[in-house]
Motif scaffolding. Structure first.
Motif, PDB file in Angstrom:
ATOM      1  N   VAL A  31       0.813  -1.219   0.000  1.00 44.46           N
ATOM      2  CA  VAL A  31       0.000   0.000   0.000  1.00 44.46           C
ATOM      3  C   VAL A  31       0.848   1.271   0.000  1.00 44.46           C
ATOM      4  CG1 VAL A  31      -1.650   1.340   1.359  1.00 44.46           C
ATOM      5  CG2 VAL A  31      -2.030  -1.096   0.971  1.00 44.46           C
ATOM      6  N   PRO A  32       1.879   1.404   0.835  1.00 44.09           N
ATOM      7  CA  PRO A  32       2.682   2.640   0.785  1.00 44.09           C
ATOM      8  C   PRO A  32       3.329   2.885  -0.569  1.00 44.09           C
ATOM      9  CG  PRO A  32       3.114   1.450   2.820  1.00 44.09           C
ATOM     10  CD  PRO A  32       2.302   0.540   1.951  1.00 44.09           C
ATOM     11  N   ALA A  33       3.633   1.810  -1.303  1.00 45.22           N
ATOM     12  CA  ALA A  33       4.242   1.998  -2.627  1.00 45.22           C
ATOM     13  C   ALA A  33       3.280   2.696  -3.580  1.00 45.22           C
ATOM     14  CB  ALA A  33       4.678   0.660  -3.200  1.00 45.22           C
ATOM     15  N   LEU A  34       1.978   2.497  -3.373  1.00 46.95           N
ATOM     16  CA  LEU A  34       1.006   3.161  -4.243  1.00 46.95           C
ATOM     17  C   LEU A  34       1.049   4.673  -4.078  1.00 46.95           C
ATOM     18  CD1 LEU A  34      -2.056   0.755  -3.796  1.00 46.95           C
ATOM     19  CD2 LEU A  34      -0.439   0.843  -5.701  1.00 46.95           C
ATOM     20  N   ALA A  35       1.415   5.124  -2.886  1.00 47.03           N
ATOM     21  CA  ALA A  35       1.490   6.570  -2.651  1.00 47.03           C
ATOM     22  C   ALA A  35       2.611   7.210  -3.447  1.00 47.03           C
ATOM     23  CB  ALA A  35       1.677   6.858  -1.163  1.00 47.03           C
ATOM     24  N   VAL A  48      -0.913   7.802   5.525  1.00 46.94           N
ATOM     25  CA  VAL A  48      -0.754   6.444   5.002  1.00 46.94           C
ATOM     26  C   VAL A  48      -0.485   5.466   6.142  1.00 46.94           C
ATOM     27  CG1 VAL A  48       0.590   4.987   3.446  1.00 46.94           C
ATOM     28  CG2 VAL A  48       0.107   7.359   2.825  1.00 46.94           C
ATOM     29  N   ALA A  49       0.377   5.880   7.071  1.00 48.29           N
ATOM     30  CA  ALA A  49       0.697   4.996   8.195  1.00 48.29           C
ATOM     31  C   ALA A  49      -0.538   4.694   9.032  1.00 48.29           C
ATOM     32  CB  ALA A  49       1.778   5.640   9.059  1.00 48.29           C
ATOM     33  N   VAL A  50      -1.366   5.716   9.278  1.00 43.73           N
ATOM     34  CA  VAL A  50      -2.590   5.506  10.046  1.00 43.73           C
ATOM     35  C   VAL A  50      -3.551   4.583   9.295  1.00 43.73           C
ATOM     36  CG1 VAL A  50      -4.647   6.643  10.970  1.00 43.73           C
ATOM     37  CG2 VAL A  50      -2.382   7.668  11.297  1.00 43.73           C
ATOM     38  N   ALA A  51      -3.688   4.776   7.983  1.00 43.81           N
ATOM     39  CA  ALA A  51      -4.580   3.941   7.186  1.00 43.81           C
ATOM     40  C   ALA A  51      -4.131   2.480   7.213  1.00 43.81           C
ATOM     41  CB  ALA A  51      -4.628   4.456   5.750  1.00 43.81           C
ATOM     42  N   VAL A  52      -2.818   2.253   7.080  1.00 44.03           N
ATOM     43  CA  VAL A  52      -2.296   0.884   7.115  1.00 44.03           C
ATOM     44  C   VAL A  52      -2.510   0.275   8.491  1.00 44.03           C
ATOM     45  CG1 VAL A  52      -0.192  -0.502   6.969  1.00 44.03           C
ATOM     46  CG2 VAL A  52      -0.631   1.285   5.283  1.00 44.03           C
ATOM     47  N   PRO A  68       1.365 -16.254  14.495  1.00 44.66           N
ATOM     48  CA  PRO A  68       2.118 -15.086  14.963  1.00 44.66           C
ATOM     49  C   PRO A  68       3.263 -14.689  14.034  1.00 44.66           C
ATOM     50  CG  PRO A  68       2.674 -17.029  16.252  1.00 44.66           C
ATOM     51  CD  PRO A  68       1.488 -17.408  15.400  1.00 44.66           C
ATOM     52  N   VAL A  69       3.951 -15.685  13.424  1.00 45.92           N
ATOM     53  CA  VAL A  69       5.075 -15.365  12.552  1.00 45.92           C
ATOM     54  C   VAL A  69       4.595 -14.667  11.288  1.00 45.92           C
ATOM     55  CG1 VAL A  69       6.972 -16.316  11.182  1.00 45.92           C
ATOM     56  CG2 VAL A  69       6.460 -17.263  13.438  1.00 45.92           C
ATOM     57  N   SER A  70       3.537 -15.204  10.682  1.00 46.28           N
ATOM     58  CA  SER A  70       3.015 -14.614   9.445  1.00 46.28           C
ATOM     59  C   SER A  70       2.496 -13.203   9.701  1.00 46.28           C
ATOM     60  CB  SER A  70       1.910 -15.501   8.889  1.00 46.28           C
ATOM     61  OG  SER A  70       1.322 -14.902   7.746  1.00 46.28           O
ATOM     62  N   VAL A  71       1.777 -13.016  10.806  1.00 48.05           N
ATOM     63  CA  VAL A  71       1.215 -11.703  11.099  1.00 48.05           C
ATOM     64  C   VAL A  71       2.315 -10.690  11.406  1.00 48.05           C
ATOM     65  CG1 VAL A  71      -0.180 -10.402  12.744  1.00 48.05           C
ATOM     66  CG2 VAL A  71      -1.001 -12.589  11.872  1.00 48.05           C
ATOM     67  N   SER A  72       3.262 -11.077  12.250  1.00 56.17           N
ATOM     68  CA  SER A  72       4.336 -10.148  12.602  1.00 56.17           C
ATOM     69  C   SER A  72       5.192  -9.806  11.388  1.00 56.17           C
ATOM     70  CB  SER A  72       5.200 -10.746  13.712  1.00 56.17           C
ATOM     71  OG  SER A  72       5.774 -11.981  13.289  1.00 56.17           O
ATOM     72  N   THR A  73       5.445 -10.788  10.503  1.00 57.25           N
ATOM     73  CA  THR A  73       6.216 -10.507   9.291  1.00 57.25           C
ATOM     74  C   THR A  73       5.481  -9.531   8.381  1.00 57.25           C
ATOM     75  OG1 THR A  73       7.206 -12.713   9.389  1.00 57.25           O
ATOM     76  CG2 THR A  73       7.330 -11.533   7.284  1.00 57.25           C
ATOM     77  N   SER A  74       4.174  -9.708   8.249  1.00 54.28           N
ATOM     78  CA  SER A  74       3.378  -8.806   7.399  1.00 54.28           C
ATOM     79  C   SER A  74       3.372  -7.391   7.967  1.00 54.28           C
ATOM     80  CB  SER A  74       1.942  -9.323   7.280  1.00 54.28           C
ATOM     81  OG  SER A  74       1.915 -10.603   6.688  1.00 54.28           O
ATOM     82  N   LEU A  75       3.240  -7.273   9.297  1.00 56.46           N
ATOM     83  CA  LEU A  75       3.255  -5.952   9.910  1.00 56.46           C
ATOM     84  C   LEU A  75       4.619  -5.283   9.762  1.00 56.46           C
ATOM     85  CD1 LEU A  75       1.235  -6.623  13.194  1.00 56.46           C
ATOM     86  CD2 LEU A  75       0.440  -5.538  11.092  1.00 56.46           C
ATOM     87  N   LEU A  76       5.693  -6.077   9.903  1.00 57.52           N
ATOM     88  CA  LEU A  76       7.028  -5.523   9.744  1.00 57.52           C
ATOM     89  C   LEU A  76       7.251  -5.040   8.309  1.00 57.52           C
ATOM     90  CD1 LEU A  76       9.822  -4.952  10.892  1.00 57.52           C
ATOM     91  CD2 LEU A  76      10.481  -7.302  10.269  1.00 57.52           C
ATOM     92  N   ALA A  77       6.767  -5.820   7.335  1.00 60.64           N
ATOM     93  CA  ALA A  77       6.910  -5.411   5.937  1.00 60.64           C
ATOM     94  C   ALA A  77       6.150  -4.122   5.656  1.00 60.64           C
ATOM     95  CB  ALA A  77       6.421  -6.527   5.019  1.00 60.64           C
ATOM     96  N   ALA A  78       4.954  -3.994   6.222  1.00 57.23           N
ATOM     97  CA  ALA A  78       4.176  -2.766   6.032  1.00 57.23           C
ATOM     98  C   ALA A  78       4.871  -1.578   6.683  1.00 57.23           C
ATOM     99  CB  ALA A  78       2.776  -2.934   6.595  1.00 57.23           C
ATOM    100  N   ALA A  79       5.474  -1.783   7.852  1.00 56.70           N
ATOM    101  CA  ALA A  79       6.184  -0.695   8.536  1.00 56.70           C
ATOM    102  C   ALA A  79       7.409  -0.265   7.741  1.00 56.70           C
ATOM    103  CB  ALA A  79       6.588  -1.150   9.941  1.00 56.70           C
ATOM    104  N   ILE A  80       8.150  -1.231   7.193  1.00 60.03           N
ATOM    105  CA  ILE A  80       9.331  -0.893   6.399  1.00 60.03           C
ATOM    106  C   ILE A  80       8.925  -0.132   5.140  1.00 60.03           C
ATOM    107  CG2 ILE A  80      11.206  -1.875   5.024  1.00 60.03           C
ATOM    108  CD1 ILE A  80      11.424  -4.107   7.090  1.00 60.03           C
ATOM    109  N   SER A  81       7.835  -0.562   4.485  1.00 63.81           N
ATOM    110  CA  SER A  81       7.370   0.135   3.286  1.00 63.81           C
ATOM    111  C   SER A  81       6.966   1.572   3.602  1.00 63.81           C
ATOM    112  CB  SER A  81       6.186  -0.617   2.671  1.00 63.81           C
ATOM    113  OG  SER A  81       6.581  -1.903   2.231  1.00 63.81           O
ATOM    114  N   THR A  82       6.313   1.757   4.747  1.00 59.65           N
ATOM    115  CA  THR A  82       5.918   3.109   5.132  1.00 59.65           C
ATOM    116  C   THR A  82       7.140   3.974   5.415  1.00 59.65           C
ATOM    117  OG1 THR A  82       3.890   2.203   6.103  1.00 59.65           O
ATOM    118  CG2 THR A  82       4.502   4.451   6.725  1.00 59.65           C
TER     119      THR A  82
END
Length: 390
Positions: A31-35, A48-52, A68-82
């Motif tokens: 999502v942040p890449a779309l911005a 964008v960070a609030v929306a994500v 927990p691993v899949s969720v935490s990895t996805s959240l970390l990827a979203a944070a890095i993208s932001t």
């Protein structure tokens, strides 16, 4: 921001509707890449960070205990993208500031090299416009503002007097009062960039000095050619048109060195000046290469009260519309001149921009001089020009 906020909301809603074992949470990292489709100010990355985060929290709460691993990895990827989005926007903002500073520097250089042409010198009035080429025309400092905004500003915006904010190119012009009358130069230096700016400064400096001391206008052109020879750049040349209006008026003297012919405006008629061969020569810097001793004489054309002389650079005559048609200068001047003598160059600038659809592909300068009755200056008036012509 809708490019990022809307996809984040859609992903969050669909992720909750799908239910276990499916999850769209990893897609939030994109999502942040779309911005980046339209870079914004860094502070807007917070949106964008609030929306994500809003889209990710319900899914993280729902699927966190089981994966927990899949969720935490996805959240970390979203944070890095932001975070990467914030870094890119910061760099974009700094780049915009640097470009704005460069435009200010270029405008300062232009004002230093191309001094404002006086509105009147003795019996001669002047109006000038400088149009910067599209590749270095000033752009909006607002991120994301592009060609369409510049086209709208060029066609419908306020004209920039004397080329204000136009940047620096290879076109040159000046008008000075001398003991021999009002002398005018319009020219175009071969090339672009800083070498062209340097040549413009040198030619104008030499002209301002020679115009005050050389009695014959043709001798000014010869001396300018000799001056260019001292610069040590054999491949450098400058096309120029020199004009002189004596103090008593009635005629204008012209010397053309490889430049487009001027337009004469008299009694409603508009025509290109047909200069004889002895008043025409190769561009300055090429007289010796062409085996010529330079112009030996000037040509004279009638220039009485109310008459006008339009000098311009090749960026005007060679301007093309989107279909490749050249700008019909003489025809358009004849039409626009019927609206009155005042503001003709301003109307011509707007018409030229409308023809090309924005900024021209090459630098273009327009200088219109008119013969008008001389106002009687008050004794000791600070507005009395130097070498006042009577």
């Amino acid at each position: 921001m809708p490019a990022a906020v809307i996809p984040a909301a859609v992903i969050g809603v669909l992720d909750l509707l799908l239910g276990s074992p499916y999850s769209l949470l990893p897609l939030l990292a994109a999502v942040p890449a779309l911005a980046l489709l339209r870079p914004a100010e860094p502070r807007r990355v917070l949106v964008v960070a609030v929306a994500v985060a809003v889209a990710a929290v319900p899914s993280a709460v729902q699927y966190g205990p089981d994966r927990p691993v899949s969720v935490s990895t996805s959240l970390l990827a979203a944070a890095i993208s932001t975070l990467m989005l914030w870094i890119v926007c910061r760099r974009h903002q700094r780049g915009e500031r640097d470009r704005a500073e460069l435009r200010r520097v270029a405008d300062t250089m232009r004002r230093a090299v191309l001094r404002p042409v006086p509105g009147r010198l003795g019996p001669v009035t002047a109006e000038v416009r400088y149009l910067a080429a599209a590749e270095h025309a000033p752009r909006s400092a607002v991120p994301g503002a592009g060609t369409r905004a510049r086209v709208r500003a060029g066609v419908r915006g306020r004209p920039r007097p004397d080329g204000e904010g136009a940047g620096v190119g290879g076109d040159l012009y000046d008008m000075v009062a001398t003991p021999f009358g009002v002398r005018v130069i319009v020219g175009d230096v071969m090339g672009k960039g800083l070498p062209a700016v340097e040549a413009v400064a040198d030619v104008l400096g030499a002209f301002r000095e020679l115009a005050q001391h050389e009695r014959d206008l043709a001798a000014v052109a010869v001396r300018l050619d000799a001056f260019l020879g001292t610069r040590g750049r054999e491949e450098e040349f400058v096309t120029v048109l020199l004009a002189e209006v004596p103090g008593e008026g009635g005629i204008a003297r012209l010397v053309n060195c490889g430049h487009p012919p001027p337009l004469l405006l008299s009694d409603g008629a508009v025509a290109f000046a047909d200069l004889p061969a002895y008043a025409s020569s190769p561009p300055l810097g090429l007289l010796r290469v062409a085996g010529s001793d330079g112009p030996v004489a000037h040509a004279t054309v009638p220039f009485g009260p109310g008459d006008g002389l339009l000098l311009y650079t090749d960026g005007v005559g060679e301007a093309r519309d989107p279909e490749g048609r050249f700008y019909p200068l003489a025809e358009r001047v004849a039409v626009l001149n019927r609206q009155g003598p005042r503001g003709l160059v301003r109307r011509l600038e707007r018409d030229l921009r409308a023809h090309v659809g924005g900024d021209p592909g090459d630098d273009a300068a327009l200088l219109l001089v008119r013969m008008e009755p001389v106002p009687v200056p008050l004794p000791g008036s600070p507005y009395e020009p130097p070498h006042a012509l009577t």
